[in-house]
Design an enzyme around this catalytic site. Structure first.
Site, PDB file in Angstrom:
ATOM      1  N   GLY A   1       0.838  -1.190   0.000  1.00  0.00           N
ATOM      2  CA  GLY A   1       0.000   0.000   0.000  1.00  0.00           C
ATOM      3  C   GLY A   1       0.870   1.236   0.000  1.00  0.00           C
ATOM      4  N   GLY A   2       0.270   2.359  -0.273  1.00  0.00           N
ATOM      5  CA  GLY A   2       1.002   3.611  -0.293  1.00  0.00           C
ATOM      6  C   GLY A   2       1.392   4.069   1.098  1.00  0.00           C
ATOM      7  N   SER A   3       2.204   5.099   1.118  1.00  0.00           N
ATOM      8  CA  SER A   3       2.608   5.721   2.366  1.00  0.00           C
ATOM      9  C   SER A   3       1.364   6.149   3.150  1.00  0.00           C
ATOM     10  CB  SER A   3       3.470   6.946   2.042  1.00  0.00           C
ATOM     11  OG  SER A   3       3.842   7.620   3.204  1.00  0.00           O
ATOM     12  N   SER A   4       1.399   5.921   4.449  1.00  0.00           N
ATOM     13  CA  SER A   4       0.328   6.314   5.378  1.00  0.00           C
ATOM     14  C   SER A   4      -0.990   5.583   5.127  1.00  0.00           C
ATOM     15  CB  SER A   4       0.104   7.840   5.337  1.00  0.00           C
ATOM     16  OG  SER A   4       1.287   8.509   5.711  1.00  0.00           O
TER      17      SER A   4
ATOM     18  N   GLY B   1      -1.597   2.560   6.360  1.00  0.00           N
ATOM     19  CA  GLY B   1      -1.893   1.759   7.539  1.00  0.00           C
ATOM     20  C   GLY B   1      -1.211   0.403   7.573  1.00  0.00           C
ATOM     21  N   LYS B   2      -0.283   0.155   6.661  1.00  0.00           N
ATOM     22  CA  LYS B   2       0.374  -1.155   6.583  1.00  0.00           C
ATOM     23  C   LYS B   2       1.081  -1.541   7.874  1.00  0.00           C
ATOM     24  CE  LYS B   2       3.049   0.010   3.306  1.00  0.00           C
ATOM     25  NZ  LYS B   2       2.717   1.444   3.346  1.00  0.00           N
TER      26      LYS B   2
ATOM     27  N   ASP C   1      11.028   0.129   4.415  1.00  0.00           N
ATOM     28  CA  ASP C   1      11.648   1.138   5.275  1.00  0.00           C
ATOM     29  C   ASP C   1      12.901   0.588   5.950  1.00  0.00           C
ATOM     30  OD1 ASP C   1       9.732   3.001   4.590  1.00  0.00           O
ATOM     31  OD2 ASP C   1       8.574   2.773   6.435  1.00  0.00           O
TER      32      ASP C   1
END
Length: 195
Positions: free
Chosen positions: A9-12, A14-15, A36
């Site tokens: 999923g994209g940044s922010s 909730g992954k 990350d």
């Protein structure tokens, strides 16, 4: 064999919160690793968060930071050096998966389907559960504004792009669903696979 769970999923989106909730549900031998961690392991990676924080009053960090470039609009560009490091990282993750340790991967497929293909090749022979973590661009951007370690614009740009051409076994929507509820859905999916 224990499946590898890939959260994309994209940044922010909730992954990471989902991964932590999922670990609590699945047990003490489940590890969460992700892009990350790879970024932090590269030269200059420990300075990325500081670079982003230092740029909060401007349009965002510009220029190269090691093998990753952050654009002022939140875009992220990676070099061939990054791709070589990524290939080695993926090979290492596959070794962990083959040892039987539960593995949750927190990923951002900047290249959509081509990114999935690179990871799938590295995980060849392992059972993998591909989970799409969706969040509307507006909600992801609002979350991003509350995080000092994010380039403004990154969440909005990535919210849909990272899912283009990606094939999932399960999709969770975090716009209005809690990380704990998303993790429960994933855990139920894993239990159904065992049956």
């Amino acid at each position: 064999m224990t499946p590898v769970v890939v959260l994309n999923g994209g940044s922010s989106s909730g992954k990471t919160s989902i991964a932590r909730s999922l670990q609590r549900l699945l047990g003490p031998t489940w590890m969460t690793l992700g892009v990350d961690d790879l970024v932090r392991a590269l030269p200059g990676g420990d300075e990325v968060d500081d670079l982003i924080r230092a740029q909060q009053d401007r349009d965002g960090p510009e220029g190269a930071q090691g093998s990753i470039e952050f654009g002022p609009d939140g875009s992220v560009t990676v070099s061939e050096d990054f791709r070589r490091a990524e290939a080695a990282w993926y090979a290492g993750l596959a070794v962990i998966g083959r040892c039987g340790t539960g593995l949750i991967l927190d990923e951002v497929f900047l290249g959509g389907g081509s990114s999935q293909k690179r990871l799938a090749a590295a995980l060849s022979g392992l059972p993998v559960v591909w989970v799409g973590v969706h969040c509307t661009p507006e909600v992801a951007a609002a979350r991003e504004r509350g995080r000092p370690d994010r380039v403004v614009g990154m969440a909005r740009l990535q919210a849909e792009r990272v899912h283009e051409g990606v094939i999932y076994d399960l999709v969770v929507e975090t716009t209005a669903t809690s990380a704990a509820d998303c993790a429960s859905a994933i855990a139920s999916h894993l239990t159904a696979l065992e049956g």
